[in-house]
Design a protein around this motif. Sequence first.
Motif, PDB file in Angstrom:
ATOM      1  N   ASN A 206      -0.627   8.265  -0.075  1.00 21.40           N
ATOM      2  CA  ASN A 206      -0.136   7.628  -1.293  1.00 21.40           C
ATOM      3  C   ASN A 206       1.378   7.487  -1.332  1.00 21.40           C
ATOM      4  OD1 ASN A 206       0.234  10.386  -1.740  1.00 21.40           O
ATOM      5  ND2 ASN A 206      -0.216  10.257  -3.916  1.00 21.40           N
ATOM      6  N   THR A 207       2.103   8.260  -0.542  1.00 21.34           N
ATOM      7  CA  THR A 207       3.560   8.086  -0.506  1.00 21.34           C
ATOM      8  C   THR A 207       4.041   7.371   0.748  1.00 21.34           C
ATOM      9  OG1 THR A 207       3.795  10.294   0.443  1.00 21.34           O
ATOM     10  CG2 THR A 207       4.051  10.104  -1.932  1.00 21.34           C
ATOM     11  N   THR A 208       3.144   7.110   1.681  1.00 23.90           N
ATOM     12  CA  THR A 208       3.586   6.531   2.965  1.00 23.90           C
ATOM     13  C   THR A 208       2.923   5.213   3.342  1.00 23.90           C
ATOM     14  OG1 THR A 208       1.921   7.795   4.224  1.00 23.90           O
ATOM     15  CG2 THR A 208       4.068   8.832   3.887  1.00 23.90           C
ATOM     16  N   MET A 209       1.814   4.855   2.702  1.00 25.95           N
ATOM     17  CA  MET A 209       1.062   3.690   3.156  1.00 25.95           C
ATOM     18  C   MET A 209       1.854   2.392   3.069  1.00 25.95           C
ATOM     19  SD  MET A 209      -1.740   2.845   4.612  1.00 25.95           S
ATOM     20  CE  MET A 209      -3.084   3.995   4.272  1.00 25.95           C
ATOM     21  N   SER A 210       2.663   2.223   2.039  1.00 28.42           N
ATOM     22  CA  SER A 210       3.441   0.985   1.936  1.00 28.42           C
ATOM     23  C   SER A 210       4.409   0.860   3.105  1.00 28.42           C
ATOM     24  CB  SER A 210       4.203   0.942   0.607  1.00 28.42           C
ATOM     25  OG  SER A 210       5.143   1.997   0.518  1.00 28.42           O
ATOM     26  N   ARG A 213       2.299   0.083   6.299  1.00 23.69           N
ATOM     27  CA  ARG A 213       1.939  -1.334   6.327  1.00 23.69           C
ATOM     28  C   ARG A 213       3.151  -2.216   6.556  1.00 23.69           C
ATOM     29  NH1 ARG A 213      -2.280  -1.058   1.176  1.00 23.69           N
ATOM     30  NH2 ARG A 213      -4.132  -0.415   2.383  1.00 23.69           N
ATOM     31  N   GLY A 214       4.308  -1.766   6.051  1.00 25.11           N
ATOM     32  CA  GLY A 214       5.532  -2.538   6.237  1.00 25.11           C
ATOM     33  C   GLY A 214       6.143  -2.383   7.611  1.00 25.11           C
ATOM     34  N   GLY A 215       5.677  -1.382   8.372  1.00 26.54           N
ATOM     35  CA  GLY A 215       6.141  -1.218   9.744  1.00 26.54           C
ATOM     36  C   GLY A 215       7.279  -0.241   9.944  1.00 26.54           C
ATOM     37  N   SER A 216       7.788   0.373   8.861  1.00 26.40           N
ATOM     38  CA  SER A 216       8.917   1.292   9.039  1.00 26.40           C
ATOM     39  C   SER A 216       8.461   2.683   9.465  1.00 26.40           C
ATOM     40  CB  SER A 216       9.746   1.383   7.761  1.00 26.40           C
ATOM     41  OG  SER A 216       8.967   1.855   6.682  1.00 26.40           O
ATOM     42  N   LEU A 217       7.176   2.998   9.242  1.00 22.38           N
ATOM     43  CA  LEU A 217       6.614   4.266   9.695  1.00 22.38           C
ATOM     44  C   LEU A 217       5.438   3.995  10.628  1.00 22.38           C
ATOM     45  CD1 LEU A 217       6.540   6.483   6.456  1.00 22.38           C
ATOM     46  CD2 LEU A 217       8.044   6.747   8.436  1.00 22.38           C
ATOM     47  N   ARG A 218       5.338   4.781  11.696  1.00 21.86           N
ATOM     48  CA  ARG A 218       4.265   4.628  12.680  1.00 21.86           C
ATOM     49  C   ARG A 218       3.314   5.820  12.577  1.00 21.86           C
ATOM     50  NH1 ARG A 218       7.001   4.887  17.693  1.00 21.86           N
ATOM     51  NH2 ARG A 218       7.728   2.804  17.135  1.00 21.86           N
ATOM     52  N   PRO A 219       2.039   5.581  12.226  1.00 19.81           N
ATOM     53  CA  PRO A 219       1.068   6.682  12.158  1.00 19.81           C
ATOM     54  C   PRO A 219       0.518   7.013  13.535  1.00 19.81           C
ATOM     55  CG  PRO A 219       0.002   4.639  11.508  1.00 19.81           C
ATOM     56  CD  PRO A 219       1.447   4.299  11.794  1.00 19.81           C
ATOM     57  N   LEU A 220       0.499   8.313  13.871  1.00 15.50           N
ATOM     58  CA  LEU A 220      -0.004   8.734  15.175  1.00 15.50           C
ATOM     59  C   LEU A 220      -1.384   9.362  15.098  1.00 15.50           C
ATOM     60  CD1 LEU A 220       3.201  10.337  16.780  1.00 15.50           C
ATOM     61  CD2 LEU A 220       2.447   7.941  16.807  1.00 15.50           C
ATOM     62  N   ALA A 221      -1.709  10.035  13.990  1.00 17.55           N
ATOM     63  CA  ALA A 221      -3.014  10.687  13.852  1.00 17.55           C
ATOM     64  C   ALA A 221      -3.189  11.155  12.416  1.00 17.55           C
ATOM     65  CB  ALA A 221      -3.146  11.872  14.802  1.00 17.55           C
ATOM     66  N   GLN A 290      -4.113   4.941  -4.703  1.00 15.96           N
ATOM     67  CA  GLN A 290      -3.265   5.986  -4.136  1.00 15.96           C
ATOM     68  C   GLN A 290      -3.950   6.689  -2.961  1.00 15.96           C
ATOM     69  OE1 GLN A 290      -0.145   6.357  -4.988  1.00 15.96           O
ATOM     70  NE2 GLN A 290      -0.360   4.779  -6.568  1.00 15.96           N
ATOM     71  N   PHE A 291      -5.073   6.133  -2.509  1.00 16.29           N
ATOM     72  CA  PHE A 291      -5.784   6.647  -1.328  1.00 16.29           C
ATOM     73  C   PHE A 291      -6.297   8.072  -1.529  1.00 16.29           C
ATOM     74  CE2 PHE A 291      -2.240   3.840  -0.262  1.00 16.29           C
ATOM     75  CZ  PHE A 291      -2.946   2.748   0.197  1.00 16.29           C
ATOM     76  N   VAL A 292      -6.770   8.335  -2.756  1.00 12.23           N
ATOM     77  CA  VAL A 292      -7.291   9.653  -3.104  1.00 12.23           C
ATOM     78  C   VAL A 292      -8.808   9.559  -3.276  1.00 12.23           C
ATOM     79  CG1 VAL A 292      -7.310  11.493  -4.832  1.00 12.23           C
ATOM     80  CG2 VAL A 292      -5.160  10.347  -4.243  1.00 12.23           C
ATOM     81  N   GLU A 293      -9.529  10.494  -2.691  1.00 16.03           N
ATOM     82  CA  GLU A 293     -10.960  10.603  -2.892  1.00 16.03           C
ATOM     83  C   GLU A 293     -11.205  11.554  -4.061  1.00 16.03           C
ATOM     84  OE1 GLU A 293     -14.962  12.361  -0.660  1.00 16.03           O
ATOM     85  OE2 GLU A 293     -13.058  12.200   0.443  1.00 16.03           O
TER      86      GLU A 293
END
Length: 326
Positions: A206-210, A213-221, A290-293
């Motif tokens: 919820n604090t990183t997805m934007s 998606r915008g490309g400034s952060l790269r998810p590894l796992a 916010q990507f919360v279950e």
Amino acid sequence: MLSKSLLALIPAALLCHVGPALAQWPERPITWVVPFAAGGPMDVVSRPVAKKMGDILGQAVVVENRTGAGGALGMDYVARARPDGYTIGIGSVGTQTIVPNVSKSVKYDPIESFSNIGLLGRYTNVLLVSEASPIGSVAELVALAQSPGSNVTFGSAGHGSSNHLSAELLRALSKAEMTHVPYRGSAPALTDLLAGNTSFMFDTFNTTMSRIRGGSLRPLAVTSPQRSPFLPDVPTMDEAGVRGYAAAGGELWWGVVGPAGIPPATLERLNAALRAALASSEVQGQLRDQFVEIWSSTPAEFAEVVRASYRNWNRLAKEAGIEAVQ
């Protein structure tokens, strides 16, 4: 198991079934303490739930941020409040079960100091590097951290936060050299990660997805046992080569707590309002964004989750050699 339709009816019934002594409660606004900075994961998740609970209870539920010590200062404030239901707060697997295992300065007892009002939801941490980082996988990160003379650092929302322990678990299982840099919340830690001042960080969707998606952060796992539906192409930590990660880390959750000793009738009404809020289509949509279950519960069910999580993280802290700090 109860159907969702039946479950949604329970809170409304409970709210109506109150005696004369409780009929006028609440008579004034309720304070909802967030033990981390505004804009962080717990803050963002809290606000729609608090607002809806206020609508249901007929009094405003006002969010108040009290930061410091990995969330311990805010939770200590809740634990010491008068047990009349007018001070509650959002706790997490971090504040309720991790911090008490890794900090000598915690003044509250995670089992005895709180009234467990109800669970709010599950969340997942994701391992992130900045877009400018040369690191393209968990294997590359671990290899770099194992190299002589490397200076791999990771930020967190504070010592004992779940994103801190997510990284400590990686360090323990990989036996790599990594230096922890604690911040007063996720927002400033992410700012330094984006600026290249730290190597990597775990944080919530919820604090990183934007930024992902915008490309400034790269998810590894991701830290969850299975791949997330929100990032289906990103492997789990186990798939990325860190075997046993999900089993050791346990489940990550948020829940609403108050000081120990809240009268049963007041506790029941708070739980009913929370469950009604979580059952509303309005809040469900906001938390999904916010990507919360959503994970709703009774106070007793929440108390058992706290006890199980505390045992899990106590074992992890010992096995990983994470020493308690002041």
